[in-house]
Design a protein around this motif. Structure first.
Motif, mmCIF file in Angstrom:
data_model
loop_
_atom_site.group_PDB
_atom_site.id
_atom_site.type_symbol
_atom_site.label_atom_id
_atom_site.label_comp_id
_atom_site.label_asym_id
_atom_site.label_seq_id
_atom_site.Cartn_x
_atom_site.Cartn_y
_atom_site.Cartn_z
ATOM 1 N N CYS A 176 0.853 -1.181 0.000
ATOM 2 C CA CYS A 176 0.000 0.000 0.000
ATOM 3 C C CYS A 176 0.894 1.238 0.000
ATOM 4 C CB CYS A 176 -0.896 0.030 1.218
ATOM 5 S SG CYS A 176 -2.042 1.424 1.238
ATOM 6 N N CYS A 177 0.600 2.116 -0.760
ATOM 7 C CA CYS A 177 -0.379 2.103 -1.834
ATOM 8 C C CYS A 177 0.351 2.629 -3.068
ATOM 9 C CB CYS A 177 -1.569 2.988 -1.515
ATOM 10 S SG CYS A 177 -2.558 2.338 -0.111
ATOM 11 N N ALA A 178 0.376 1.854 -4.100
ATOM 12 C CA ALA A 178 1.098 2.198 -5.322
ATOM 13 C C ALA A 178 0.446 3.401 -5.984
ATOM 14 C CB ALA A 178 1.092 1.013 -6.275
ATOM 15 N N PRO A 179 1.236 4.168 -6.758
ATOM 16 C CA PRO A 179 0.653 5.322 -7.458
ATOM 17 C C PRO A 179 -0.590 4.956 -8.263
ATOM 18 C CG PRO A 179 3.035 5.369 -7.633
ATOM 19 C CD PRO A 179 2.687 4.072 -6.973
ATOM 20 N N GLY A 180 -0.605 3.772 -8.852
ATOM 21 C CA GLY A 180 -1.773 3.350 -9.609
ATOM 22 C C GLY A 180 -3.009 3.209 -8.744
ATOM 23 N N ASP A 181 -2.833 2.736 -7.492
ATOM 24 C CA ASP A 181 -3.955 2.622 -6.565
ATOM 25 C C ASP A 181 -4.508 3.994 -6.216
ATOM 26 O OD1 ASP A 181 -3.700 -0.162 -6.394
ATOM 27 O OD2 ASP A 181 -2.224 -0.009 -4.778
ATOM 28 N N VAL A 182 -3.598 4.937 -5.992
ATOM 29 C CA VAL A 182 -4.015 6.292 -5.637
ATOM 30 C C VAL A 182 -4.765 6.940 -6.790
ATOM 31 C CG1 VAL A 182 -3.190 8.602 -5.048
ATOM 32 C CG2 VAL A 182 -2.160 6.597 -3.961
ATOM 33 N N GLU A 183 -4.222 6.844 -8.003
ATOM 34 C CA GLU A 183 -4.881 7.441 -9.166
ATOM 35 C C GLU A 183 -6.233 6.786 -9.434
ATOM 36 O OE1 GLU A 183 -4.033 10.189 -11.008
ATOM 37 O OE2 GLU A 183 -2.652 10.390 -9.324
ATOM 38 N N ARG A 184 -6.312 5.482 -9.246
ATOM 39 C CA ARG A 184 -7.586 4.774 -9.427
ATOM 40 C C ARG A 184 -8.627 5.294 -8.440
ATOM 41 N NH1 ARG A 184 -8.589 -0.179 -6.690
ATOM 42 N NH2 ARG A 184 -10.470 -1.269 -7.423
ATOM 43 N N THR A 185 -8.216 5.508 -7.212
ATOM 44 C CA THR A 185 -9.137 6.016 -6.193
ATOM 45 C C THR A 185 -9.586 7.431 -6.525
ATOM 46 O OG1 THR A 185 -8.192 4.616 -4.450
ATOM 47 C CG2 THR A 185 -9.374 6.600 -3.749
ATOM 48 N N ILE A 186 -8.639 8.280 -6.922
ATOM 49 C CA ILE A 186 -8.970 9.666 -7.252
ATOM 50 C C ILE A 186 -9.887 9.722 -8.473
ATOM 51 C CG2 ILE A 186 -8.005 11.829 -8.139
ATOM 52 C CD1 ILE A 186 -5.563 11.294 -6.330
ATOM 53 N N ASP A 187 -9.546 8.988 -9.505
ATOM 54 C CA ASP A 187 -10.377 8.978 -10.718
ATOM 55 C C ASP A 187 -11.790 8.483 -10.403
ATOM 56 O OD1 ASP A 187 -8.221 9.896 -12.147
ATOM 57 O OD2 ASP A 187 -7.721 7.953 -13.035
ATOM 58 N N GLY A 188 -11.879 7.444 -9.573
ATOM 59 C CA GLY A 188 -13.184 6.913 -9.207
ATOM 60 C C GLY A 188 -13.997 7.887 -8.387
ATOM 61 N N ALA A 189 -13.321 8.607 -7.479
ATOM 62 C CA ALA A 189 -14.009 9.593 -6.643
ATOM 63 C C ALA A 189 -14.602 10.707 -7.499
ATOM 64 C CB ALA A 189 -13.043 10.168 -5.613
ATOM 65 N N VAL A 190 -13.801 11.221 -8.427
ATOM 66 C CA VAL A 190 -14.271 12.310 -9.297
ATOM 67 C C VAL A 190 -15.402 11.822 -10.196
ATOM 68 C CG1 VAL A 190 -13.622 13.897 -11.147
ATOM 69 C CG2 VAL A 190 -12.064 13.526 -9.214
ATOM 70 N N ALA A 191 -15.252 10.627 -10.774
ATOM 71 C CA ALA A 191 -16.273 10.102 -11.677
ATOM 72 C C ALA A 191 -17.601 9.895 -10.943
ATOM 73 C CB ALA A 191 -15.802 8.789 -12.297
ATOM 74 N N MET A 192 -17.541 9.342 -9.734
ATOM 75 C CA MET A 192 -18.777 9.102 -8.990
ATOM 76 C C MET A 192 -19.420 10.417 -8.559
ATOM 77 S SD MET A 192 -19.479 6.591 -5.725
ATOM 78 C CE MET A 192 -19.352 5.130 -6.771
ATOM 79 N N PHE A 193 -18.589 11.362 -8.123
ATOM 80 C CA PHE A 193 -19.113 12.660 -7.699
ATOM 81 C C PHE A 193 -19.785 13.368 -8.866
ATOM 82 C CE2 PHE A 193 -18.941 17.123 -6.460
ATOM 83 C CZ PHE A 193 -19.289 17.076 -5.127
ATOM 84 N N MET A 194 -19.143 13.347 -10.022
ATOM 85 C CA MET A 194 -19.711 14.009 -11.192
ATOM 86 C C MET A 194 -20.971 13.307 -11.680
ATOM 87 S SD MET A 194 -18.027 16.729 -11.713
ATOM 88 C CE MET A 194 -18.840 17.138 -13.271
ATOM 89 N N ALA A 195 -21.029 11.975 -11.541
ATOM 90 C CA ALA A 195 -22.227 11.245 -11.942
ATOM 91 C C ALA A 195 -23.426 11.660 -11.089
ATOM 92 C CB ALA A 195 -21.990 9.748 -11.824
ATOM 93 N N ARG A 196 -23.160 12.017 -9.840
ATOM 94 C CA ARG A 196 -24.232 12.429 -8.932
ATOM 95 C C ARG A 196 -24.550 13.911 -9.063
ATOM 96 N NH1 ARG A 196 -27.710 14.383 -6.721
ATOM 97 N NH2 ARG A 196 -28.577 14.030 -4.616
ATOM 98 N N TYR A 197 -23.535 14.740 -9.199
ATOM 99 C CA TYR A 197 -23.746 16.188 -9.098
ATOM 100 C C TYR A 197 -23.418 16.981 -10.358
ATOM 101 C CZ TYR A 197 -24.090 15.287 -4.060
ATOM 102 O OH TYR A 197 -24.471 14.822 -2.826
ATOM 103 N N GLY A 198 -23.028 16.313 -11.421
ATOM 104 C CA GLY A 198 -22.668 17.040 -12.641
ATOM 105 C C GLY A 198 -23.822 17.912 -13.140
ATOM 106 N N GLY A 199 -23.505 19.169 -13.440
ATOM 107 C CA GLY A 199 -24.534 20.106 -13.922
ATOM 108 C C GLY A 199 -24.682 20.040 -15.435
ATOM 109 N N THR A 200 -25.527 20.890 -15.935
ATOM 110 C CA THR A 200 -25.780 20.932 -17.382
ATOM 111 C C THR A 200 -25.177 22.133 -18.055
ATOM 112 O OG1 THR A 200 -27.904 22.068 -17.007
ATOM 113 C CG2 THR A 200 -27.934 19.656 -17.105
ATOM 114 N N GLY A 201 -24.629 23.065 -17.241
ATOM 115 C CA GLY A 201 -24.073 24.278 -17.835
ATOM 116 C C GLY A 201 -22.721 24.032 -18.460
ATOM 117 N N GLN A 202 -22.282 24.949 -19.247
ATOM 118 C CA GLN A 202 -20.981 24.853 -19.925
ATOM 119 C C GLN A 202 -19.916 25.681 -19.233
ATOM 120 O OE1 GLN A 202 -20.571 22.676 -22.472
ATOM 121 N NE2 GLN A 202 -22.677 22.128 -21.933
ATOM 122 N N GLY A 203 -20.303 26.468 -18.168
ATOM 123 C CA GLY A 203 -19.332 27.307 -17.452
ATOM 124 C C GLY A 203 -18.941 28.470 -18.275
#
Length: 209
Positions: free
Chosen positions: A182-209
């Motif tokens: 624990c914990c290889a860079p790949g594990d950390v990046e996998r966790t971060i990518d998953g966190a962002v993807a799940m958060f955006m799936a729940r809260y992603g807006g429709t605007g373009q900013g």
């Protein structure tokens, strides 16, 4: 009955002591840091150090609070909050994970848990300078993102706490309990990518900013 926190005296060498202690704690961790090394790094006598902090635990918590605030302030300054949410959240996650997975961050957490029964004020102080500060800083960004229409969130505090916990998935417990490897860079990046993807799936807006 809650034990009152000992008073910490401040003086002209207070910041000097904190700087020296931060250097040693970050290098050696809590158990490995000696009072002699801290005094030497701070350029003060042991008597001066003890006059400010009669207990190494109190000094460690003062450094932890200052370090949490420094990390949060730097994140705000370095992250372009007008970038797409995926970019901002990924950058924020990397900073959070980097801190709480460090020897220093893990040490703070372990001390607060270990000492919570005898010294509940330590957990209280760490919560307000660590997790609560993360929630506040994330909340500030999330409100900004909602105002731009790039995120859609009703409960900002809940969303901020959810994102912080998503960033700990798998890797934090493995580090805390000494599970190897624990914990290889790949594990950390996998966790971060998953966190962002799940958060955006729940809260992603429709605007373009």
């Amino acid at each position: 009955m809650t034990v009152a926190a000992p008073l910490i005296r401040k003086g002209r060498k207070f910041d000097q002591v904190l700087d020296g202690a931060r250097e040693v704690f970050l290098r050696d961790g809590f158990d490995g840091a000696s009072v002699d090394d801290i005094a030497r790094a701070a350029g003060v006598s042991k008597a001066t150090l003890y006059s400010y902090f009669p207990d190494k635990r109190l000094l460690f918590m003062a450094v932890a609070k200052a370090e949490c605030r420094r990390q949060a302030d730097e994140a705000v300054q370095l992250i372009d909050q007008t970038a797409p949410p995926e970019v901002v959240l990924t950058a924020a996650a990397r900073r959070m994970v980097g801190f709480f997975m460090s020897e220093f961050g893990l040490g703070v957490y372990r001390i607060c848990v270990a000492e919570s029964d005898r010294f509940p004020e330590l957990g209280h102080e760490f919560y307000h300078s660590g997790p609560l500060l993360v929630r506040q800083r994330l909340g500030d960004y999330l409100r900004f993102a909602v105002s731009r229409g790039v995120l859609a969130i009703d409960d900002i505090d809940l969303a901020a706490d959810q994102f912080a916990e998503l960033c700990k998935t798998t890797i934090h417990n493995r580090a805390m309990f000494g599970i190897t490897p624990c914990c290889a860079p790949g594990d950390v990046e996998r966790t971060i990518d998953g966190a962002v993807a799940m958060f955006m799936a729940r809260y992603g807006g429709t605007g373009q900013g």
